[in-house]
Design an enzyme around this catalytic site. Structure first.
Site, short mmCIF file in Angstrom:
data_model
loop_
_atom_site.label_atom_id
_atom_site.label_comp_id
_atom_site.label_asym_id
_atom_site.label_seq_id
_atom_site.Cartn_x
_atom_site.Cartn_y
_atom_site.Cartn_z
N ALA A 1 8.21 -6.52 4.17
CA ALA A 1 8.35 -5.38 3.25
C ALA A 1 9.41 -4.44 3.80
CB ALA A 1 7.02 -4.64 3.11
N GLY A 2 9.91 -3.59 2.92
CA GLY A 2 10.86 -2.57 3.36
C GLY A 2 12.17 -2.59 2.62
N ASN B 1 3.61 2.59 10.84
CA ASN B 1 4.07 3.90 10.34
C ASN B 1 3.67 5.11 11.17
OD1 ASN B 1 3.36 2.32 7.34
ND2 ASN B 1 5.45 2.89 7.88
N TYR C 1 0.80 5.84 12.65
CA TYR C 1 -0.59 6.29 12.60
C TYR C 1 -1.33 5.77 13.84
CZ TYR C 1 0.84 7.80 8.00
OH TYR C 1 1.51 8.43 6.99
N ALA D 1 -3.61 3.47 1.59
CA ALA D 1 -4.28 3.73 2.86
C ALA D 1 -5.61 4.45 2.61
CB ALA D 1 -3.38 4.56 3.77
N HIS E 1 -4.36 -0.99 9.02
CA HIS E 1 -3.10 -0.24 9.05
C HIS E 1 -2.70 0.01 10.50
CE1 HIS E 1 0.18 2.19 7.96
NE2 HIS E 1 -0.37 2.97 7.06
N ASN F 1 10.51 4.35 13.53
CA ASN F 1 10.37 5.57 14.34
C ASN F 1 9.58 6.63 13.59
OD1 ASN F 1 12.00 4.68 16.57
ND2 ASN F 1 13.78 4.94 15.24
N THR G 1 0.39 5.61 -0.25
CA THR G 1 -0.41 6.83 -0.39
C THR G 1 0.05 7.61 -1.62
OG1 THR G 1 -0.84 6.99 1.98
CG2 THR G 1 -0.94 9.03 0.72
N GLY H 1 6.97 -1.63 -2.69
CA GLY H 1 6.30 -0.34 -2.78
C GLY H 1 6.84 0.50 -3.92
N ARG H 2 7.87 1.32 -3.62
CA ARG H 2 8.40 2.25 -4.61
C ARG H 2 8.89 1.53 -5.88
NH1 ARG H 2 12.26 4.89 -0.14
NH2 ARG H 2 12.46 2.65 0.21
N GLN I 1 -6.67 -1.27 2.39
CA GLN I 1 -6.02 -0.96 3.66
C GLN I 1 -6.83 0.08 4.42
OE1 GLN I 1 -2.44 1.49 4.24
NE2 GLN I 1 -1.43 -0.33 5.04
N PRO J 1 0.83 -1.21 0.00
CA PRO J 1 0.00 0.00 0.00
C PRO J 1 0.87 1.26 0.00
CG PRO J 1 0.03 -1.01 2.17
CD PRO J 1 0.75 -1.96 1.25
#
Length: 373
Positions: A304-305, A186, A188, A62, A183, A241, A31, A327-328, A104, A29
């Site tokens: 992920a990451g 991150n 939120y 999201a 979600h 963080n 944004t 993602g990207r 999401q 996901p």
């Protein structure tokens, strides 16, 4: 070519609950700020369709669970019939190409910009009344967003937000989605309860690790009861963080969440690596951080990451994850599956177009392998 695919771990089939996936590459996901006035637009049909493969798994950007939770302009919602109707053609386009599509569900909490209609003059809400630091461009040092000071939620209000997640999940199913991802990452709202560097409460939702996780589990249980646990996943980022949401013992937090989620029998747990801010220069030095969580969780585990082709393949081959979220890299390469299959060069993403709101530029204009350059 099928024999060649079998030699590439990311391209092997996988059964995720009742969903038969043809490969392990997941659209994570992201944004995009292109859902004007909170409604998905026709350009989203092309964006998601471009990235759909038969038997591929996609997680939508999201999506806001209620009007009060709309913390950013032009992010999509799922709280009304009008939102359901706006999402339907997007979901239909993904299904037409054989994709599996989850929505999401998102409440940003204190990480909200309350300077636009309809939330102007209404403070955001959180586990705390301490504000979030401004969002700064790491490349330029420019302040991109200033966040309003939040209001601390009461226990009664927390229950109302749990119900907002329930209604949003039901709406997502009515829009045709195959399931939902909660979600919880991150920085939120859910993460603001999970992390001890944000959560300074002294009631039943604060203090101990068990108390800080209580809100997340209420959401999981309520959503699973509403639409079925076999259609529910959650995204977590214990090591992050982001938005000032750090934790003093992220390993313990991640492991406790992974173990405890088994009680609810949900479909998957989607966790972000300890180096999620990695860019094109990823290495495998950090790829073991999620192994204890993967081993503790009974369902499908998505990592992920900052993954690329090689370390994504390694993670699958070494059973450090069942699926890998991109993602990207997927944003910039709508035909990522084909590029991984052929070990072809990949497009570089254009960071300055991530959030510009243009319906084409940086959204649906990334070239495919077979495009004339």
């Amino acid at each position: 070519m099928d024999a060649q695919r079998e030699q590439i771990p990311l391209l092997t089939p996988y059964k995720m609950g009742n969903f038969q996936l043809s490969h392990r590459i997941v659209l994570a996901p992201m944004t995009r700020f292109r859902s004007y006035n909170s409604f998905p637009q026709s350009h989203a049909i092309l964006y998601y369709s471009q990235r759909t493969t038969n038997g591929g798994f996609l997680i939508a950007e999201a999506t806001v669970i209620s009007r009060a939770a709309q913390g950013f302009k032009d992010t999509p919602g799922i709280w009304s019939k009008e939102h359901i109707d706006a999402w339907k053609p997007v979901v239909e386009a993904v299904h037409a190409k054989g994709g599996v599509f989850f929505c999401q569900l998102w409440h940003p909490g204190r990480a909200s910009v309350q300077s636009f209609e309809s939330n102007i003059d209404h403070p955001p809400v959180s586990s705390t009344d301490r504000p979030c630091s401004p969002f700064i461009d790491t490349d330029t040092g420019q302040v991109l967003l200033e966040y309003s000071p939040p209001r601390r939620l009461t226990p009664e209000e927390i229950i109302l937000i749990v119900n907002d997640f329930r209604v949003a999940a039901r709406n997502a199913m009515e829009a045709g989605f195959d399931g939902v991802e909660i979600h919880g990452a991150n920085g939120y709202l859910i993460d603001q309860f999970l992390k001890d560097q944000v959560n300074d409460r002294s009631d039943e939702y604060g203090g101990s690790l068990e108390n800080r996780c209580k809100f997340a589990f209420k959401v999981v249980e309520t959503v699973a009861n509403e639409i079925g646990a076999d259609r529910v996943g959650i995204r977590l980022s214990p090591f992050s963080n982001h938005m000032d949401a750090g934790d003093s013992d992220p390993e313990a937090l991640g492991l406790y969440m992974a173990k405890s989620l088994n009680k609810y029998g949900i479909l998957y747990c989607h966790m972000i690596e300890s180096r999620a801010e990695a860019t094109e220069d990823e290495t495998d030095q950090w790829s073991d951080s999620l192994v204890p969580m993967k081993q503790a969780f009974n369902g499908t585990f998505i990592a992920a990451g900052g993954y690329m082709r090689e370390n994504g393949n390694d993670a699958i081959a070494q059973e450090r994850a069942d699926l890998i979220g991109y993602g990207r890299l997927f944003l910039a390469n709508p035909d990522l599956l084909k590029r991984f299959e052929l070990d072809a060069p990949v497009n570089k993403y254009r960071r300055d177009t991530f959030y510009i709101g243009d319906p084409v530029v940086g959204y649906t204009d990334y070239p495919f392998l077979n495009d004339d350059q």
